[in-house]
Design a protein around this motif. Structure first.
Motif, mmCIF file in Angstrom:
data_model
loop_
_atom_site.group_PDB
_atom_site.id
_atom_site.type_symbol
_atom_site.label_atom_id
_atom_site.label_comp_id
_atom_site.label_asym_id
_atom_site.label_seq_id
_atom_site.Cartn_x
_atom_site.Cartn_y
_atom_site.Cartn_z
ATOM 1 N N ASP A 84 0.853 -1.191 0.000
ATOM 2 C CA ASP A 84 0.000 0.000 0.000
ATOM 3 C C ASP A 84 0.891 1.245 0.000
ATOM 4 O O ASP A 84 1.012 1.936 1.011
ATOM 5 N N PRO A 85 1.525 1.543 -1.148
ATOM 6 C CA PRO A 85 2.508 2.633 -1.179
ATOM 7 C C PRO A 85 1.890 4.019 -1.242
ATOM 8 O O PRO A 85 0.899 4.245 -1.934
ATOM 9 N N THR A 86 2.504 4.930 -0.488
ATOM 10 C CA THR A 86 2.180 6.355 -0.602
ATOM 11 C C THR A 86 3.509 7.108 -0.613
ATOM 12 O O THR A 86 4.530 6.592 -0.137
ATOM 13 N N VAL A 87 3.482 8.293 -1.139
ATOM 14 C CA VAL A 87 4.689 9.124 -1.123
ATOM 15 C C VAL A 87 5.144 9.329 0.316
ATOM 16 O O VAL A 87 6.327 9.251 0.629
ATOM 17 N N ALA A 88 4.184 9.554 1.215
ATOM 18 C CA ALA A 88 4.519 9.832 2.617
ATOM 19 C C ALA A 88 5.205 8.640 3.289
ATOM 20 O O ALA A 88 6.264 8.803 3.906
ATOM 21 N N ASN A 89 4.621 7.431 3.169
ATOM 22 C CA ASN A 89 5.222 6.308 3.895
ATOM 23 C C ASN A 89 6.556 5.890 3.282
ATOM 24 O O ASN A 89 7.489 5.528 4.002
ATOM 25 N N LEU A 90 6.693 5.970 1.968
ATOM 26 C CA LEU A 90 7.958 5.587 1.336
ATOM 27 C C LEU A 90 9.052 6.626 1.600
ATOM 28 O O LEU A 90 10.219 6.267 1.792
ATOM 29 N N SER A 91 8.676 7.898 1.636
ATOM 30 C CA SER A 91 9.641 8.958 1.946
ATOM 31 C C SER A 91 10.126 8.844 3.386
ATOM 32 O O SER A 91 11.301 9.063 3.677
ATOM 33 N N GLU A 92 9.229 8.508 4.286
ATOM 34 C CA GLU A 92 9.579 8.357 5.696
ATOM 35 C C GLU A 92 10.569 7.212 5.914
ATOM 36 O O GLU A 92 11.446 7.297 6.763
ATOM 37 N N LEU A 93 10.444 6.158 5.128
ATOM 38 C CA LEU A 93 11.279 4.964 5.308
ATOM 39 C C LEU A 93 12.623 5.045 4.601
ATOM 40 O O LEU A 93 13.564 4.369 5.002
ATOM 41 N N SER A 94 12.722 5.837 3.559
ATOM 42 C CA SER A 94 13.922 5.803 2.723
ATOM 43 C C SER A 94 14.745 7.082 2.824
ATOM 44 O O SER A 94 14.219 8.159 3.069
ATOM 45 N N ILE B 262 17.186 10.053 1.263
ATOM 46 C CA ILE B 262 17.268 10.786 -0.004
ATOM 47 C C ILE B 262 18.455 10.293 -0.834
ATOM 48 O O ILE B 262 18.527 10.543 -2.027
ATOM 49 N N HIS B 263 19.356 9.545 -0.219
ATOM 50 C CA HIS B 263 20.528 8.992 -0.898
ATOM 51 C C HIS B 263 20.299 7.540 -1.335
ATOM 52 O O HIS B 263 21.254 6.843 -1.675
ATOM 53 N N LEU B 264 19.056 7.092 -1.349
ATOM 54 C CA LEU B 264 18.729 5.698 -1.637
ATOM 55 C C LEU B 264 19.276 5.224 -2.980
ATOM 56 O O LEU B 264 19.152 5.911 -3.993
ATOM 57 N N SER B 265 19.862 4.022 -2.962
ATOM 58 C CA SER B 265 20.235 3.288 -4.174
ATOM 59 C C SER B 265 19.461 1.977 -4.113
ATOM 60 O O SER B 265 19.708 1.142 -3.242
ATOM 61 N N ASN C 216 16.864 5.699 -7.868
ATOM 62 C CA ASN C 216 17.124 6.565 -6.726
ATOM 63 C C ASN C 216 15.830 6.647 -5.917
ATOM 64 O O ASN C 216 14.830 6.010 -6.256
ATOM 65 N N GLN C 217 15.814 7.463 -4.870
ATOM 66 C CA GLN C 217 14.630 7.527 -4.019
ATOM 67 C C GLN C 217 13.388 7.962 -4.794
ATOM 68 O O GLN C 217 12.318 7.350 -4.677
ATOM 69 N N ALA C 218 13.503 9.001 -5.600
ATOM 70 C CA ALA C 218 12.341 9.501 -6.350
ATOM 71 C C ALA C 218 11.812 8.446 -7.319
ATOM 72 O O ALA C 218 10.586 8.256 -7.434
ATOM 73 N N GLN C 219 12.701 7.740 -8.014
ATOM 74 C CA GLN C 219 12.286 6.708 -8.961
ATOM 75 C C GLN C 219 11.644 5.516 -8.251
ATOM 76 O O GLN C 219 10.654 4.949 -8.731
ATOM 77 N N ASP D 294 16.443 8.190 13.243
ATOM 78 C CA ASP D 294 15.528 7.288 12.534
ATOM 79 C C ASP D 294 16.300 6.372 11.596
ATOM 80 O O ASP D 294 17.235 6.813 10.927
ATOM 81 N N TRP D 295 15.880 5.121 11.510
ATOM 82 C CA TRP D 295 16.485 4.178 10.570
ATOM 83 C C TRP D 295 15.877 4.404 9.192
ATOM 84 O O TRP D 295 14.653 4.353 9.025
ATOM 85 N N LYS D 296 16.740 4.686 8.214
ATOM 86 C CA LYS D 296 16.309 4.948 6.836
ATOM 87 C C LYS D 296 16.958 3.926 5.904
ATOM 88 O O LYS D 296 18.142 3.600 6.042
ATOM 89 N N LEU D 297 16.194 3.465 4.928
ATOM 90 C CA LEU D 297 16.730 2.562 3.913
ATOM 91 C C LEU D 297 17.633 3.370 2.991
ATOM 92 O O LEU D 297 17.186 4.321 2.351
ATOM 93 N N ILE D 298 18.916 2.990 2.940
ATOM 94 C CA ILE D 298 19.876 3.717 2.107
ATOM 95 C C ILE D 298 20.301 2.897 0.885
ATOM 96 O O ILE D 298 20.689 3.456 -0.130
ATOM 97 N N ALA D 299 20.170 1.571 0.990
ATOM 98 C CA ALA D 299 20.533 0.725 -0.152
ATOM 99 C C ALA D 299 19.729 -0.564 -0.115
ATOM 100 O O ALA D 299 19.440 -1.107 0.952
ATOM 101 N N ARG D 300 19.389 -1.037 -1.303
ATOM 102 C CA ARG D 300 18.684 -2.310 -1.458
ATOM 103 C C ARG D 300 19.173 -2.956 -2.735
ATOM 104 O O ARG D 300 19.313 -2.293 -3.766
ATOM 105 N N GLN D 301 19.462 -4.239 -2.656
ATOM 106 C CA GLN D 301 19.823 -4.985 -3.856
ATOM 107 C C GLN D 301 19.092 -6.319 -3.823
ATOM 108 O O GLN D 301 19.198 -7.059 -2.860
ATOM 109 N N ALA D 302 18.350 -6.586 -4.872
ATOM 110 C CA ALA D 302 17.675 -7.871 -5.034
ATOM 111 C C ALA D 302 18.498 -8.722 -5.986
ATOM 112 O O ALA D 302 19.253 -8.199 -6.821
#
Length: 140
Positions: free
Chosen positions: A37-47, A49-52, A62-65, A127-135
């Motif tokens: 259930d994605p929203t801009v608010a919940n995804l922005s809160e978790l990630s 701005i330097h997300l890869s 990146n975070q916006a994409q 706050d813990w923020k997601l900075i990198a994810r690799q599948a």
């Protein structure tokens, strides 16, 4: 006296580690729910701005994409389950590994996936923020 101080330090570190692990685990669960259930608010809160954000196909966002793909429905998760999860903590970093099992809709076509994922969380301003994810693809 030295033994008492050593034990006190050990217990305080153990409690701090357990608290940090609980915080990271909570953030991972919030991410799982946000994928469904994605929203801009919940995804922005978790990630961060330097997300890869890396996909098993090799696509990088990146975070916006990352946020746009989920909010627009380009990546549409009907269900998401994280299996065999581990959390490794090192100061203000957490490395989370799990297998992601999900039912997704790709262009309206239902598909089930199971991939491996590594998440890197960074503690930013408390706050813990997601900075990198690799599948990655799992062996067949």
């Amino acid at each position: 006296m030295k033994t008492i101080l050593t034990l006190a330090l050990f217990f305080s570190l153990t409690i701090a580690f357990a608290q940090a692990e609980k915080e990271v685990s909570s953030q991972v669960e919030k991410l799982r729910l946000a994928l469904i259930d994605p929203t801009v608010a919940n995804l922005s809160e978790l990630s961060s701005i330097h997300l890869s954000y890396g996909h098993s196909s090799g696509k990088l966002e990146n975070q916006a994409q990352f946020i746009e793909a989920l909010v627009s429905g380009a990546s549409d998760f009907a269900t998401v389950e994280f299996q065999d999860q581990t959390i490794q903590l090192e100061k203000n970093l957490a490395i989370v590994r799990h297998n992601l099992a999900a039912d997704v809709l790709d262009g309206g076509i239902a598909n089930s996936i199971k991939i491996g994922v590594i998440l890197v969380w960074h503690k930013e301003k408390g706050d813990w923020k997601l900075i990198a994810r690799q599948a990655y693809k799992l062996p067949q």
